[in-house]
Design a protein around this motif. Sequence first.
Motif, PDB file in Angstrom:
ATOM      1  N   SER A 133      35.178 -27.852   4.082  1.00  0.00           N
ATOM      2  CA  SER A 133      34.824 -27.953   2.672  1.00  0.00           C
ATOM      3  C   SER A 133      33.313 -28.117   2.510  1.00  0.00           C
ATOM      4  N   LEU A 134      32.708 -28.942   3.356  1.00  0.00           N
ATOM      5  CA  LEU A 134      31.268 -29.126   3.286  1.00  0.00           C
ATOM      6  C   LEU A 134      30.526 -27.868   3.730  1.00  0.00           C
ATOM      7  N   GLN A 135      30.979 -27.264   4.820  1.00  0.00           N
ATOM      8  CA  GLN A 135      30.298 -26.096   5.363  1.00  0.00           C
ATOM      9  C   GLN A 135      30.285 -24.913   4.395  1.00  0.00           C
ATOM     10  N   HIS A 136      31.392 -24.684   3.730  1.00  0.00           N
ATOM     11  CA  HIS A 136      31.557 -23.436   2.981  1.00  0.00           C
ATOM     12  C   HIS A 136      31.483 -23.593   1.463  1.00  0.00           C
ATOM     13  N   VAL A 137      31.428 -24.837   0.973  1.00  0.00           N
ATOM     14  CA  VAL A 137      31.356 -25.029  -0.479  1.00  0.00           C
ATOM     15  C   VAL A 137      30.167 -25.917  -0.853  1.00  0.00           C
ATOM     16  N   LEU A 138      30.184 -27.183  -0.452  1.00  0.00           N
ATOM     17  CA  LEU A 138      29.137 -28.097  -0.906  1.00  0.00           C
ATOM     18  C   LEU A 138      27.758 -27.714  -0.380  1.00  0.00           C
ATOM     19  N   ILE A 139      27.626 -27.496   0.915  1.00  0.00           N
ATOM     20  CA  ILE A 139      26.296 -27.209   1.481  1.00  0.00           C
ATOM     21  C   ILE A 139      25.694 -25.928   0.915  1.00  0.00           C
ATOM     22  N   PRO A 140      26.453 -24.832   0.754  1.00  0.00           N
ATOM     23  CA  PRO A 140      25.860 -23.658   0.095  1.00  0.00           C
ATOM     24  C   PRO A 140      25.349 -23.955  -1.317  1.00  0.00           C
ATOM     25  N   THR A 183      28.134 -22.991 -15.617  1.00  0.00           N
ATOM     26  CA  THR A 183      28.839 -23.242 -16.873  1.00  0.00           C
ATOM     27  C   THR A 183      29.938 -22.230 -17.166  1.00  0.00           C
ATOM     28  N   GLU A 184      29.912 -21.077 -16.479  1.00  0.00           N
ATOM     29  CA  GLU A 184      30.924 -20.042 -16.713  1.00  0.00           C
ATOM     30  C   GLU A 184      31.756 -19.844 -15.458  1.00  0.00           C
ATOM     31  N   PRO A 185      33.074 -20.039 -15.542  1.00  0.00           N
ATOM     32  CA  PRO A 185      33.894 -19.948 -14.329  1.00  0.00           C
ATOM     33  C   PRO A 185      33.955 -18.542 -13.740  1.00  0.00           C
ATOM     34  N   GLY A 186      33.999 -17.525 -14.564  1.00  0.00           N
ATOM     35  CA  GLY A 186      34.058 -16.163 -14.061  1.00  0.00           C
ATOM     36  C   GLY A 186      35.385 -15.833 -13.393  1.00  0.00           C
ATOM     37  N   LYS A 187      35.413 -14.679 -12.737  1.00  0.00           N
ATOM     38  CA  LYS A 187      36.617 -14.208 -12.045  1.00  0.00           C
ATOM     39  C   LYS A 187      36.387 -14.223 -10.540  1.00  0.00           C
ATOM     40  N   PRO A 188      37.397 -14.615  -9.775  1.00  0.00           N
ATOM     41  CA  PRO A 188      37.218 -14.662  -8.322  1.00  0.00           C
ATOM     42  C   PRO A 188      37.011 -13.267  -7.739  1.00  0.00           C
ATOM     43  N   THR A 189      36.034 -13.166  -6.857  1.00  0.00           N
ATOM     44  CA  THR A 189      35.731 -11.884  -6.214  1.00  0.00           C
ATOM     45  C   THR A 189      36.086 -11.885  -4.733  1.00  0.00           C
ATOM     46  N   ALA A 190      36.225 -13.040  -4.130  1.00  0.00           N
ATOM     47  CA  ALA A 190      36.537 -13.108  -2.701  1.00  0.00           C
ATOM     48  C   ALA A 190      37.203 -14.426  -2.373  1.00  0.00           C
ATOM     49  N   PHE A 191      38.238 -14.357  -1.555  1.00  0.00           N
ATOM     50  CA  PHE A 191      38.905 -15.548  -1.022  1.00  0.00           C
ATOM     51  C   PHE A 191      38.751 -15.519   0.498  1.00  0.00           C
ATOM     52  N   GLN A 192      38.305 -16.643   1.058  1.00  0.00           N
ATOM     53  CA  GLN A 192      38.195 -16.760   2.509  1.00  0.00           C
ATOM     54  C   GLN A 192      38.741 -18.111   2.945  1.00  0.00           C
ATOM     55  N   ARG A 225      41.037 -13.325   3.149  1.00  0.00           N
ATOM     56  CA  ARG A 225      40.829 -13.298   4.593  1.00  0.00           C
ATOM     57  C   ARG A 225      40.853 -14.735   5.101  1.00  0.00           C
ATOM     58  N   ILE A 226      41.796 -15.046   5.955  1.00  0.00           N
ATOM     59  CA  ILE A 226      41.898 -16.366   6.570  1.00  0.00           C
ATOM     60  C   ILE A 226      41.878 -16.188   8.084  1.00  0.00           C
ATOM     61  N   LEU A 249      43.793 -26.657   7.216  1.00  0.00           N
ATOM     62  CA  LEU A 249      43.621 -25.374   6.532  1.00  0.00           C
ATOM     63  C   LEU A 249      42.638 -25.563   5.390  1.00  0.00           C
ATOM     64  N   ALA A 250      41.668 -24.671   5.292  1.00  0.00           N
ATOM     65  CA  ALA A 250      40.701 -24.701   4.196  1.00  0.00           C
ATOM     66  C   ALA A 250      40.598 -23.308   3.591  1.00  0.00           C
ATOM     67  N   LEU A 251      40.441 -23.278   2.278  1.00  0.00           N
ATOM     68  CA  LEU A 251      40.352 -22.026   1.534  1.00  0.00           C
ATOM     69  C   LEU A 251      39.255 -22.180   0.494  1.00  0.00           C
ATOM     70  N   TRP A 252      38.485 -21.136   0.271  1.00  0.00           N
ATOM     71  CA  TRP A 252      37.462 -21.192  -0.766  1.00  0.00           C
ATOM     72  C   TRP A 252      37.331 -19.828  -1.435  1.00  0.00           C
ATOM     73  N   ALA A 253      36.866 -19.863  -2.683  1.00  0.00           N
ATOM     74  CA  ALA A 253      36.732 -18.644  -3.479  1.00  0.00           C
ATOM     75  C   ALA A 253      35.364 -18.611  -4.127  1.00  0.00           C
TER      76      ALA A 253
END
Length: 359
Positions: A133-140, A183-192, A225-226, A249-253
């Motif tokens: 979660s830190l590697q792929h979401v918070l730190i970026p 401020t705008e959630p938008g639409k998901p373009t990629a799931f990893q 892609r997992i 298991l970790a998933l991010w979009a």
Amino acid sequence: MIEIDGSRKSGSGTIVRDAVSLSALVMEDLSLINIRAKRLPKPGLRAQHLRAIEAMAELCRGRLEGASLGAGEIRFFPGRTIRGGSYDWNIGTAGSTTMLFLGVLPLALYADRPSRFRITGGLFQDFAPSVYSLQHVLIPLLKRMGADIDLRILRPGYVPRGQGEIAVDVKPLRRPLAPLTLTEPGKPTAFQGVALSSLLQERRVSDRMADECRKNLEAREYSVRIDPLYDTEASPAYEQPAVQGGAALALWAETDTGCLLGADCAGAPRRSSEFIGRKVARTLMETLKSGATVDVHVADQIIPFAALAEGWSSFRIPEVTDHIDSRLWMVETFLGARTERSNRTLRIRGIGYRRSSAS
């Protein structure tokens, strides 16, 4: 001396870590009472909290009074300089390495030179964000704000034995953090995602978690892609194999408006691979459906950094939690940051924190 009642708001270890970390930054003495008083039957400092505040005190050359296992009250006297360099901390239990890292990170960003941390403990457990979660979401997200952080897994670690290891490199900031505006959630373009299991290859745990998660997303016409990873003694996924079996298991979009949102789940006895796969997929889908621009972990993790940044940060949270209330209280009390909450939109006016030793 700033006085904080640790039984207020969430009454959790988050208050302990934030109070000591922010005390070190503003260089004000701290009195913290009623530590984790609501966390029955084990109130007071646990090993992971104690090691975290000891690490912060070491970084800023500060002094702790009353800090011991089970302590309900401490005093902290921060030093005047935050010293970078190499540090090695062992929690001694399966306590969260990620929470210790998040405690020392604000200090490392304002240290007098680059820092390298090696932290030993648990990497994957309930009630704490995973390293993924830190590697792929918070730190970026923090990198977008100007931080330079690298986090690597050396050895996975699970409940109950822990002994996982992470290595972290942090460079001090040369200018204040930039605000974060999502401020705008938008639409998901990629799931990893990443599906890791240790010493469980014969049961195909990583593949089963990944397959179930992927199936639930594909039913909603999303592609994902997992990567299944198997950590074995013969062929470890990282530098060293885990000392016990375990899974995570970790998933991010990512969305077309630049949002990053994640979900994760650790393995546990009688928790099937398929349950984990379904839970992670469902959690992330619910976050996306809520219209949030950050996930439930980042929603509170980002608050101290937004308060230290220069200018207004704004983002939409999935829900208002006790942790969010606690961290807003902390940054208002210690930093004088201005915070506003309208429904599920948070706005934080950071103070543009600067420290001469971080030049």
